[in-house]
Design an enzyme around this catalytic site. Structure first.
Site, short mmCIF file in Angstrom:
data_model
loop_
_atom_site.label_atom_id
_atom_site.label_comp_id
_atom_site.label_asym_id
_atom_site.label_seq_id
_atom_site.Cartn_x
_atom_site.Cartn_y
_atom_site.Cartn_z
N GLY A 1 110.17 8.41 -46.03
CA GLY A 1 109.40 8.77 -47.21
C GLY A 1 110.15 8.46 -48.49
N LEU A 2 109.92 9.29 -49.51
CA LEU A 2 110.53 9.11 -50.83
C LEU A 2 110.19 7.74 -51.41
CD1 LEU A 2 114.05 10.74 -50.33
CD2 LEU A 2 112.01 11.75 -51.36
N CYS A 3 108.94 7.31 -51.23
CA CYS A 3 108.50 6.03 -51.78
C CYS A 3 107.14 6.19 -52.45
CB CYS A 3 108.47 4.94 -50.73
SG CYS A 3 107.65 5.37 -49.18
N GLY A 4 106.99 7.29 -53.19
CA GLY A 4 105.76 7.50 -53.94
C GLY A 4 104.54 7.65 -53.04
N ALA B 1 107.98 0.43 -53.98
CA ALA B 1 107.48 1.78 -54.28
C ALA B 1 108.62 2.77 -54.37
CB ALA B 1 106.48 2.21 -53.20
#
Length: 296
Positions: free
Chosen positions: A89-92, A251
């Site tokens: 994760g941590l990609c908007g 992203a």
């Protein structure tokens, strides 16, 4: 109101978080160039593959020996959704946008009375879709141990999809991924891969696609398609994985940049609040000292 110690701890915590987000932004920026080059390099091959299939399918249209991978099974009762997302994760909104497109497609098919099956590629897509469609997920592909996606990974996924198709488990397969445009623009895309979604060109457009050349195929078209159609599925999946890799890094780079900026704003606000409260305490202590001295 928070004490000075609480504010100091909060400022230190946000600064530590800011260092992490800045580091992640720099790592994503370093990985982005390689992923972007790989995605762009894969596009011409996938597009030319589609052009060849389009011209071959034009000559095979209506023939009884046409491959089911091109002509279909003659029905569209069961749909397979191959949803490709990231492992991290941590990609908007990268993963959420792909999952949203897949959910909308699945809901539309279910309203039309179709049967839906889902194959997830990537942990994040599985985590999102299982909340509502856990009973529809028939296969989960995990690429967490893969450091760099290769064609062999796409071949493995394509082999599973083709095995399900040969077993008669679905009629139509659609691939979901995010097409990379820029660091701030990634477009969720749905591509039908079974039967192959190739629109046969005609007239001047066909000549333009072929560069004005006329091709004579050897061996027969049916033999070529028997080899190209399964390969086309692997090629399209490989392209989707590469597009996803570039989109994910773009992203993440954008999301971590925003997080770093927000952390900086929060540090400024907390520092201002800390200084004001500290000044108020010092002023209060000075007033108490002066008042005590006057009382003597």
């Amino acid at each position: 109101m928070a004490s000075l110690k609480d504010l100091r701890n909060r400022i230190a915590s946000v600064k530590a978080t800011q260092k992490i987000t800045k580091a992640m932004q720099m790592v994503a920026a370093a990985k982005l160039r390689r992923a972007q080059d790989a995605a762009i390099a894969a596009r011409p091959y996938a597009q030319r593959m589609g052009a060849v299939l389009a011209n071959l399918s034009a000559s095979m249209a209506g023939r009884p020996d046409a491959s089911p991978l091109m002509a279909g099974t003659g029905k569209s009762d069961v749909h397979l959704l191959v949803v490709c997302t990231a492992e991290r994760g941590l990609c908007g909104g990268f993963n959420a946008n792909i999952a949203k497109l897949a959910r909308e497609h699945a809901d539309r098919l279910i309203r039309d009375g179709k049967t839906v099956k889902i194959v997830t590629v990537g942990k994040k897509g599985y985590d999102v879709l299982r909340r509502k469609y856990n009973h529809l997920i028939v296969e989960r592909v995990d690429l967490r141990e893969v450091k760099q996606v290769g064609y062999v990974n796409a071949q493995d996924i394509a082999a599973k999809v083709l095995a399900m198709f040969d077993a008669g488990e679905f009629d139509v397969a659609t691939l979901f991924y995010s097409e990379f445009k820029s660091v701030i623009s990634q477009i969720p895309t749905a591509l039908q891969i079974i039967p192959a979604n190739v629109a046969a060109a005609d007239g001047d457009s066909a000549a333009a696609d072929l560069g004005g050349a006329v091709y004579d195929y050897e061996p027969e078209e049916s033999e070529i398609l028997e080899e190209l159609l399964p390969r086309n599925i692997a090629v399209q999946i490989f392209r989707a994985l590469l597009e996803n890799a570039a989109s994910e890094q773009g992203a993440r780079m954008s999301a971590m940049d925003n997080a770093t900026r927000n952390a900086g704003d929060m540090i400024n606000k907390l520092t201002m609040s800390y200084n004001r409260q500290r000044q108020a305490q010092i002023t209060k202590e000075l007033i108490e000292i002066i008042s005590g001295a006057e009382a003597l």
